[in-house]
Design an enzyme around this catalytic site. Sequence first.
Site, PDB file in Angstrom:
ATOM      1  N   ASP A 193       6.961  -7.629   3.783  1.00  0.00           N
ATOM      2  CA  ASP A 193       6.568  -6.220   3.913  1.00  0.00           C
ATOM      3  C   ASP A 193       7.170  -5.428   2.770  1.00  0.00           C
ATOM      4  O   ASP A 193       8.381  -5.202   2.716  1.00  0.00           O
ATOM      5  CB  ASP A 193       7.063  -5.687   5.266  1.00  0.00           C
ATOM      6  N   SER A 202      28.558  11.278 -43.450  1.00  0.00           N
ATOM      7  CA  SER A 202      28.066  11.041 -44.813  1.00  0.00           C
ATOM      8  C   SER A 202      29.128  11.380 -45.850  1.00  0.00           C
ATOM      9  O   SER A 202      29.262  10.690 -46.870  1.00  0.00           O
ATOM     10  CB  SER A 202      26.795  11.868 -45.067  1.00  0.00           C
ATOM     11  N   SER A 248      23.118   7.475 -34.758  1.00  0.00           N
ATOM     12  CA  SER A 248      22.990   6.303 -33.870  1.00  0.00           C
ATOM     13  C   SER A 248      23.617   6.579 -32.505  1.00  0.00           C
ATOM     14  O   SER A 248      24.653   6.005 -32.169  1.00  0.00           O
ATOM     15  CB  SER A 248      23.592   5.051 -34.507  1.00  0.00           C
ATOM     16  N   GLY A 276      30.831  14.669 -40.211  1.00  0.00           N
ATOM     17  CA  GLY A 276      31.386  14.310 -41.515  1.00  0.00           C
ATOM     18  C   GLY A 276      31.134  12.865 -41.902  1.00  0.00           C
ATOM     19  O   GLY A 276      31.777  12.342 -42.817  1.00  0.00           O
ATOM     20  N   GLY A 325      27.040  16.679 -38.219  1.00  0.00           N
ATOM     21  CA  GLY A 325      28.083  17.593 -38.665  1.00  0.00           C
ATOM     22  C   GLY A 325      29.488  17.067 -38.511  1.00  0.00           C
ATOM     23  O   GLY A 325      30.457  17.768 -38.833  1.00  0.00           O
ATOM     24  N   GLY A 363       0.834  -1.189   0.000  1.00  0.00           N
ATOM     25  CA  GLY A 363       0.000   0.000   0.000  1.00  0.00           C
ATOM     26  C   GLY A 363       0.865   1.234   0.000  1.00  0.00           C
ATOM     27  O   GLY A 363       2.092   1.162  -0.099  1.00  0.00           O
TER      28      GLY A 363
END
Length: 608
Positions: free
Chosen positions: A87, A448, A515, A446, A444, A15
């Site tokens: 408990d 890609s 990622s 690099g 940013g 509770g």
Amino acid sequence: MARARGDRLRVLTCGSVDDGKSTLMGRLMHDLGAVPDDVAAAATGPDGTLDFASLVDGLMAEKAQGITIDVAHRYLSTPRRDFHLIDAPGHEQYTRNMVTGASQADVALVLIDAVRGMTAQTRRHALIAALTRVPTVVFVVTKMDAMAWDRGRFDELAEEARAFAAALDLAEVQVVPVSGLTGENVARSTGAGWVEGPPLIARLESAPAETASDAPFRMPVQWVRRDGLDRSYVGKVASGRVRQGDAVRVQPSGRLATVTEVLGAEGPTGDVEAGLTASLVLDRPVDVARGDLIVAADAPLEVADQFEVDLVWMGEEPMLPGRVYDLKIGARTVAAQITEIRRRVSVEDLAPLAAKTLELNEIGVCNLSLGAEIAFAPYAEERTLGGFILIDRTSLDTVGAGMIRFALRRAHNVHRQALTVDAAARAAAKGQKPTVLWFTGLSGAGKSTIADAVERRLHAMGRHTYLIDGDNLRHGLTRDLGFTDADRVENIRRAAEAARLMADAGLIVLVSLISPFASERRMARELMGEGRFVEVFVDVPLDLAEARDVKGLYRKAREGKLANFTGIDSPYERPEAPEIHVRADVETPDQAAERIVAALASTGRLTA
């Protein structure tokens, strides 16, 4: 369902915080004569009044902090019954302890403060008691002395509790008024003439304790004991009993054998029943590993790898669909993903709510997919073989507890098709080894640009390649996803699945994605299989990445116009051991590309 305990009743008290659990527990211990004289003396004030709550504050850390920090266990007895009192703490941050206690209990005492009434935590604990299939639930209305044993107040709370119990589909429910402080209606009757039924302890003395000795034999294998060429398989019997000469089945493999010897705690024995540890010797060599199940040959369990489950989330970080966790069920551990949150359950009124994630202490109904098939029983039938925990693979924290409802139909209907032309044949035709180059780093950095330079060089060499770029992916396959943590996880999962298919086609696949989470990069690595995954960390200081920001994304994030941007208000978890580490602040893209291609050649990936 399944536990052999003799006549000992496991009773959970739970509770909301400050509803009087410690006082009630102290009263139970005192009235049952389970309090040593020195402990009673220490809990007695100058005026001779006994502080019942202090009787159960046995841990100094708990007393110093003024809170209950774990599940406390007490063992009591009456002439009619042995009790194991569990408990559970009332604080929300310790809901995981409540789940642990409820999964073991025969009876749950859900306390309701007569003054405050049913709180959200009271309802949450009642809901967990229902999900964990506690056979008997007793709502105990405490502090009735503070309400002068007002029958109207009790009837009001009893009606509310019964209505909530009915919505939970709880079958065996009682509502009992008590005063832990005065002891009324705990071990002895109250002076209030309107109270019906026996006191609380008398109710517990007559409550049924479940047994599983008559159920089919089922035993998770916890370890394999080797004695020269002989092997025995050790585990705690979950249900039924096992005897010498019994025909058994190993699951999930389905192999059959006969038990030639049964050993218990004292050595060879005629049989071992549920709740006890057994060591079994079989009549033939069978491949049995830790986590497998040995069951009665004529009562096999269902085997599947996709389920609908009830899930209580206990992690500080939200649950993210698509993220890979470790699932532990019995002695078996497998990789697991939540593939869909079907609904979140409102603690207040049990209404189904839409949700993309589950936060701390939230409860949901989810679809679960495993990395391997397991033998299981629905939780409603067998707690041990239907209950599981989820473990974060990075922190190793237990972040979720779940109960299997049933296997999804598609788990039985969808099977892998054997193909004549496999990945090895496709790779041989292309004269190269399938590889996934996974470029990760800040926006940013690099990624890609370098990936494009690598693909140009490979293409000029006559290699078969494909470049999956994160921005391009969001124009098609993942156009429905945003940039929340949950959406990022799903974005990476889809990209990884696409890359795996392309690698199966024999290609060298280049994936350029921020990622940001280590767990998803690990998922991608494991998905590709041994030797196919090469992590390329394109490393650059944040200030330089911002300076290169031709799209203006960092500026928008700094201005609060772009939420969940990696490096600003969403974290990036740096790779700890990438195969290739590119210092993009030192190397030019062409230099980095030359080094990456040279690394591929030196590891034999450019020849079949």
